[in-house]
Design a protein around this motif. Structure first.
Motif: not given
Length: 414
Positions: A144, A155-157, A299, A302-303, A322
């Motif tokens: 994250i 990765c999500v951010d 976040l 989703m993570g 993402t």
């Protein structure tokens, strides 16, 4: 190129044992597992993408690695942790929280014990030491936060590059030509290459300001007591800044407004202000401050969903990175700068405040004029080369996933 055969030779086990350790398809004794993983890290073996499978023996524990530093904002920290904990419980997982500041060794020891089915990284730096552990391990990882290099892990951010460009675009359209950027603490821009979201937002903001010919005066919140904030506001008024972009933490924003009110500076009558990339939503609503908030609920949801799919053995088929669009929340603290002559005698503008030196400003006005702002340090110098992995596109219309719909919320449409 290092392969699984090299790991087997280094650890003194069969190739199939190494494969079982990396994939989790069969249970392996803790001692053998530790030996194989240590050998893989020592020789730099990196498993093939998608090598992870659902582990034969599930612990139903997920590790959340989120270091705590002296400069950690506890308001933000607990918001992320509680949202993560709630989503993990929804999927039937308990959470092991790792808070060691240099968390690579701690993380490696935990993985070697086989106590967790997966790991999520949070508070990610541009050059994060934990990424080396993620590269050679028997469990899936998710981040994250977006590090500076492609790590091969999902990765999500928030798109902080887009956020920085959107702020400058908004200020430029309103007619601001000189603004003050108030960053966080210097150490947060330096540790491990800098906290990824701080660095990305600041770089995008400065790059776009240069292209729009907007002058940016920079200050940082290493000292965030009332005297330090008064000095920052003095600088803004004497420089003729018409807007403040704050990247300080939630409590800093609260203190900024309190000090301004104490000294007769009104937002937005005397200065416009916008908060960017801080989890200030409750404070922002109360203070009526425009902001681009962090989105911990989105976040973390989703993570956790990402790591659960990987722990269930599903191959990752989506994009490695993402990015979700920033959400602009309008509350009335940002607008077009006013000309000094349009103000009443009792409501001085920035230029007249500097000229008339009202009582709140005179106690330091002489020293401020005699001493120019400090020269940029390595942490705050404006580099001509900034990350461009996700360039700001002023033609893009972003859609918001924000839950707080209403008249005060504006979908980010640069």
């Amino acid at each position: 190129m290092v392969g699984i055969k090299d790991v087997a030779g280094k650890a003194g086990v069969s190739i199939s044992t190494v494969s079982y350790v990396m994939s989790g398809k069969r249970p392996i004794s803790p001692a053998t597992r530790r030996r194989v993983l240590a050998a893989a890290r020592e020789i730099g073996y990196v498993p093939e993408p998608g090598e992870h499978a659902a582990r034969a023996t599930r612990t139903h524990f997920v590790a959340l690695s989120s270091p705590v530093h002296d400069s950690t904002s506890y308001t933000n920290y607990f918001a992320y942790f509680l949202h993560f904990l709630r989503q993990a419980r929804f999927h039937g997982y308990e959470t092991l929280l790792l808070t060691e500041e240099n968390g690579g060794e701690q993380l490696a020891r935990l993985i070697d014990t086989g106590l967790v089915d997966g790991v999520v990284l949070m508070d990610v730096n541009m050059d994060d030491s934990r990424l080396a552990v993620a590269a050679a391990t028997g469990v899936p990882f998710v981040s994250i936060g977006l590090p500076g290099a492609d790590t091969g892990i999902p990765c999500v951010d928030i798109d902080f590059t887009l956020m920085g460009g959107g702020i400058i675009d908004r200020l430029d359209r309103l007619g601001h030509s000189r603004i003050m950027f108030i960053g966080g603490k210097h150490v947060d821009y330096e540790r491990g290459g800098g906290a990824n979201y701080l660095v990305r937002l600041r770089s995008a903001l400065l790059d776009n300001a240069r292209r729009r010919n907007i002058r940016v005066d920079e200050q940082y919140t290493d000292e965030d007591d009332f005297d330090a904030i008064e000095t920052i506001l003095d600088m803004a008024m004497l420089n003729g800044d018409t807007a403040i972009v704050s990247q300080g933490g939630p409590m800093f924003l609260n203190s900024l407004v309190a000090v301004a009110r104490k000294n007769g500076i009104r937002f937005p009558a005397d200065l416009f202000v916008i908060s960017a990339g801080t989890f200030t939503d409750p404070i922002g609503r109360r203070l009526r401050i425009d902001e681009y908030p962090l989105l911990p609920a989105d976040l973390c949801r989703m993570g956790v969903d990402m790591i659960v799919r990987l722990m269930d053995g599903e191959p990752w088929r989506g994009d490695r990175v993402t990015l979700i669009p920033p959400v602009y929340q309008r509350r009335g603290s940002l607008g077009a700068p006013r000309e000094p002559e349009t103000r009443s005698a009792t409501t001085p503008g920035p230029a007249s405040l500097a000229a008339t030196a009202p009582p709140w400003n005179t106690r330091r006005a002489g020293s401020l004029e005699a001493s120019p702002p400090p020269a940029p340090t390595a942490a705050n110098s404006r580099s001509a080369t900034t990350p461009q992995a996700h360039p700001y596109d002023p033609t893009t219309t972003m859609r918001s996933s924000n839950d707080n719909k209403g008249a005060d919320d504006d979908l980010f449409q640069p």
